[in-house]
Design an enzyme around this catalytic site. Structure first.
Site, PDB file in Angstrom:
ATOM      1  N   CYS A 199     -21.208  22.087  57.158  1.00  0.00           N
ATOM      2  CA  CYS A 199     -22.539  21.682  55.852  1.00  0.00           C
ATOM      3  C   CYS A 199     -23.039  22.533  54.882  1.00  0.00           C
ATOM      4  O   CYS A 199     -23.334  22.057  53.578  1.00  0.00           O
ATOM      5  CB  CYS A 199     -23.574  20.323  56.303  1.00  0.00           C
ATOM      6  N   HIS A 218     -28.268  17.949  50.778  1.00  0.00           N
ATOM      7  CA  HIS A 218     -27.530  17.770  50.968  1.00  0.00           C
ATOM      8  C   HIS A 218     -26.871  16.400  51.531  1.00  0.00           C
ATOM      9  O   HIS A 218     -28.290  16.009  52.286  1.00  0.00           O
ATOM     10  CB  HIS A 218     -27.199  18.300  53.064  1.00  0.00           C
ATOM     11  N   ASN A 246     -21.341  11.566  53.897  1.00  0.00           N
ATOM     12  CA  ASN A 246     -21.456  12.786  54.453  1.00  0.00           C
ATOM     13  C   ASN A 246     -20.350  14.019  54.150  1.00  0.00           C
ATOM     14  O   ASN A 246     -19.127  13.677  54.874  1.00  0.00           O
ATOM     15  CB  ASN A 246     -21.734  13.271  55.194  1.00  0.00           C
TER      16      ASN A 246
END
Length: 333
Positions: free
Chosen positions: A116, A256, A286
């Site tokens: 990520c 994020h 996500n």
């Protein structure tokens, strides 16, 4: 000799058409909208469900839009970096497939894997390559088809993830704008808490690995959450202090999009109000390496030349960091 900076000159993005809502998920697994919204903050996510399409398809759509928006000649692109954890194949790289689809004859290309945090790492890599004076124009892409590794019978992880991609053009400039500073970190102790057990060289695919569902993402949520909150908060505070940034002169935070509670924690650590924080987790979930550039894609029209922006992310590894960008153009033009 004038100092060369690396500046973002355009953004392109793409999310698949298919919308997977919380209501639909609750018919697949024991969960509900209230549980998902309270704990994660995701209302819906986009899923690439057409047969035979992988991450390179998402990346191609995003990069094609980027090239159109920036009027870029394909022959002017020096390099393509694709940050992804869900490549089309072990090899060749997704970036090489992307070059072929876009007709980029002069670019070399590679994938970058930092889970990520991939887009943060890609920004810093592209910036260093441009500051070296040996590259003028680089496309960086954050793209992931997370649905390809999510177990839709695991209620702890399946509501979190979605598919999507976005791309940025990074170019050389002598103006005082661009990717100004980064603090990037890695701690390999994170392996047990967030990984995919099988499919790599340690545990190649077999009937056993497939039967035992070892090709899905595994996450120990509480531990990852705890590390993400403390590390993202610490590193954003560090980069702000190092660059003389505070709640008064930070224009945007781009965190994020993994969990709304993590986003809240990072914003409150810097005392920055949520209306200065880019948030789209409720619509996309996500998308791993896709989250940071997808935020830019969604909020581009609100960005002004000279805006101080702090990006931050946390991912498997563990990998994390923060990057300070002085924005290079008015997004509404």
């Amino acid at each position: 000799m004038e100092k060369i900076n690396a500046v973002i000159t355009g953004v392109g993005g793409y999310v698949p058409d298919y919308v997977l809502t919380n209501d639909e998920l609750s018919r697949m697994v024991d969960t509900n909208d209230e549980w998902i919204m309270t704990r994660i903050g995701v209302k819906e996510r986009r899923i690439l469900n057409e047969e035979g399409l992988g991450t390179s398809y998402l990346a191609r759509k995003a990069a094609k839009q980027l090239m159109q928006k920036t009027n870029s000649d394909p022959d002017s692109i020096d390099c393509v970096i694709v940050a992804t954890t869900t490549p089309d194949y072990h090899f060749p790289s997704t970036a090489s497939i992307l070059c072929d689809k876009l007709g980029l004859r002069n670019a070399y290309a590679f994938d970058l894997q930092a889970a990520c945090s991939g887009f943060l790492y890609a920004m810093e890599t592209a910036a260093s390559m441009i500051q070296s004076g040996r590259h003028k124009k680089i496309i960086i892409v954050g793209a992931d088809k997370m649905s390809s590794m999510v177990n839709y019978s695991d209620r702890a992880t399946c509501p979190i993830f979605g598919d999507g991609a976005a791309a940025c053009m990074v170019e050389a400039t002598t103006e005082d704008y661009g990717i100004m500073d980064s603090i990037l970190r890695t701690d390999g102790k994170g392996l047990p808490f967030l990984h995919m057990k099988a499919g790599g060289s340690v545990c190649p695919p077999s009937y056993f690995t497939v039967d035992n569902k070892m090709h899905y993402l595994y996450q120990e949520g509480r531990t990852v959450f705890k590390y993400a909150v403390s590390n993202m908060s610490d590193v954003t505070a560090q980069i702000a202090e190092r660059n003389g940034l505070n709640k008064d002169n930070i224009d945007w935070i781009v965190p994020h999009q993994a969990n709304m509670r993590i986003i809240d924690a990072v914003a409150s650590r810097l005392e920055v109000p949520l209306d200065k924080v880019m948030i789209n987790i409720q619509r996309y979930g996500n998308t791993s390496a896709g989250t940071l550039p997808l935020c830019l894609w969604d909020f581009e029209k609100q960005l002004k030349k000279g805006d101080n922006i702090i990006f931050t992310a946390f991912g498997a590894g563990f990998t994390w960091g923060a990057t300070y960008v002085k924005w290079g153009y008015d997004g509404n033009k």
